[in-house]
Design a protein around this motif. Structure first.
Motif, mmCIF file in Angstrom:
data_model
loop_
_atom_site.group_PDB
_atom_site.id
_atom_site.type_symbol
_atom_site.label_atom_id
_atom_site.label_comp_id
_atom_site.label_asym_id
_atom_site.label_seq_id
_atom_site.Cartn_x
_atom_site.Cartn_y
_atom_site.Cartn_z
ATOM 1 N N HIS A 151 -4.139 6.584 8.780
ATOM 2 C CA HIS A 151 -3.319 7.506 8.270
ATOM 3 C C HIS A 151 -3.895 8.542 6.970
ATOM 4 N N ASP A 152 -4.752 7.985 6.363
ATOM 5 C CA ASP A 152 -5.168 8.590 5.069
ATOM 6 C C ASP A 152 -6.604 8.807 4.913
ATOM 7 N N ARG A 175 -3.579 7.198 -6.458
ATOM 8 C CA ARG A 175 -4.939 7.678 -5.556
ATOM 9 C C ARG A 175 -5.855 6.447 -5.495
ATOM 10 N N GLU A 201 -4.266 0.635 7.821
ATOM 11 C CA GLU A 201 -3.236 1.775 7.466
ATOM 12 C C GLU A 201 -4.186 2.896 6.976
ATOM 13 N N TRP A 202 -4.802 2.557 5.845
ATOM 14 C CA TRP A 202 -5.619 3.616 5.558
ATOM 15 C C TRP A 202 -6.526 4.475 6.431
ATOM 16 N N TYR A 244 0.828 -1.155 -0.013
ATOM 17 C CA TYR A 244 -0.062 -0.034 -0.013
ATOM 18 C C TYR A 244 0.791 1.103 -0.137
ATOM 19 N N ARG A 245 1.868 1.300 1.079
ATOM 20 C CA ARG A 245 2.767 2.485 0.964
ATOM 21 C C ARG A 245 3.837 2.650 -0.350
ATOM 22 N N LYS A 281 1.257 4.302 -2.885
ATOM 23 C CA LYS A 281 0.732 5.550 -2.298
ATOM 24 C C LYS A 281 2.148 6.679 -2.577
#
Length: 179
Positions: free
Chosen positions: A177-178, A122, A173-174, A113-114, A117
């Motif tokens: 942090h996102d 997106r 994670e999303w 994922y990172r 990103k």
């Protein structure tokens, strides 16, 4: 499957020309999914000029992608795809990523994922590798229907638990942090 860019830039130029001629008051949005290998600066200029959204098939970092995404000659493709992604970015072409979650991805959801990103993807799609194969006398096994005589699960498949954990780790994670 098939690589849509093999139709050639003249095909797409003609398609867009016909769209403009016949769209009337309709708005047309163009998207396509590509393995990225044929993208060059001319394609990037065309995509940018015509507002294409380009989906790039990329499975993650080099060791994940190159494990199973080889060209017809058996050569790895990650470096060529990454050059294409960089060109898309340089030209300001909107792109997203479509990834096949394979056996190499298990336990690496956050890392992958990172990675996407950091590339600027997106929108990320994660499809599980769940295929059946039969062996051939030489070369890579042939992908077949599960009902084919002698079919067995492919060694590159992601396990059900591995896929679930992969998605859960990305979601966590999303969400942290996102969002």
């Amino acid at each position: 499957g098939g690589e849509p860019l093999m139709a050639g830039l003249p095909f797409y130029r003609k398609a867009v020309e016909l769209q403009k001629k016949y769209c009337g008051d309709k708005e047309i949005e163009n998207t396509l999914q590509t393995n990225g290998i044929l993208i060059n600066e001319e394609w990037c200029e065309f995509f940018k000029e015509n507002g294409f959204l380009v989906g790039v098939s990329l499975d993650g970092p080099q060791d994940v992608h190159d494990a199973f995404r080889l060209d017809r000659g058996g050569r790895p493709t990650w470096e060529r795809v990454m050059r294409s992604v960089e060109m898309l970015r340089r030209y300001g072409v909107e792109f997203n990523t479509l990834s096949v979650v394979n056996s190499r991805c298990e336990g690496r959801g956050v890392e992958i994922y990172r990675f996407f990103k950091a590339l600027g993807s997106r929108y990320m799609q994660f499809l599980p590798a769940v295929e059946h194969v039969v062996d051939r006398p030489s070369g890579r096994p042939l992908i077949v229907s599960p009902s084919t005589e002698g079919a067995r699960p492919a060694e590159w498949n992601v396990s059900a638990r591995g896929y679930g954990e992969f998605l859960c780790r990305i979601f966590d994670e999303w969400a942290r942090h996102d969002v």
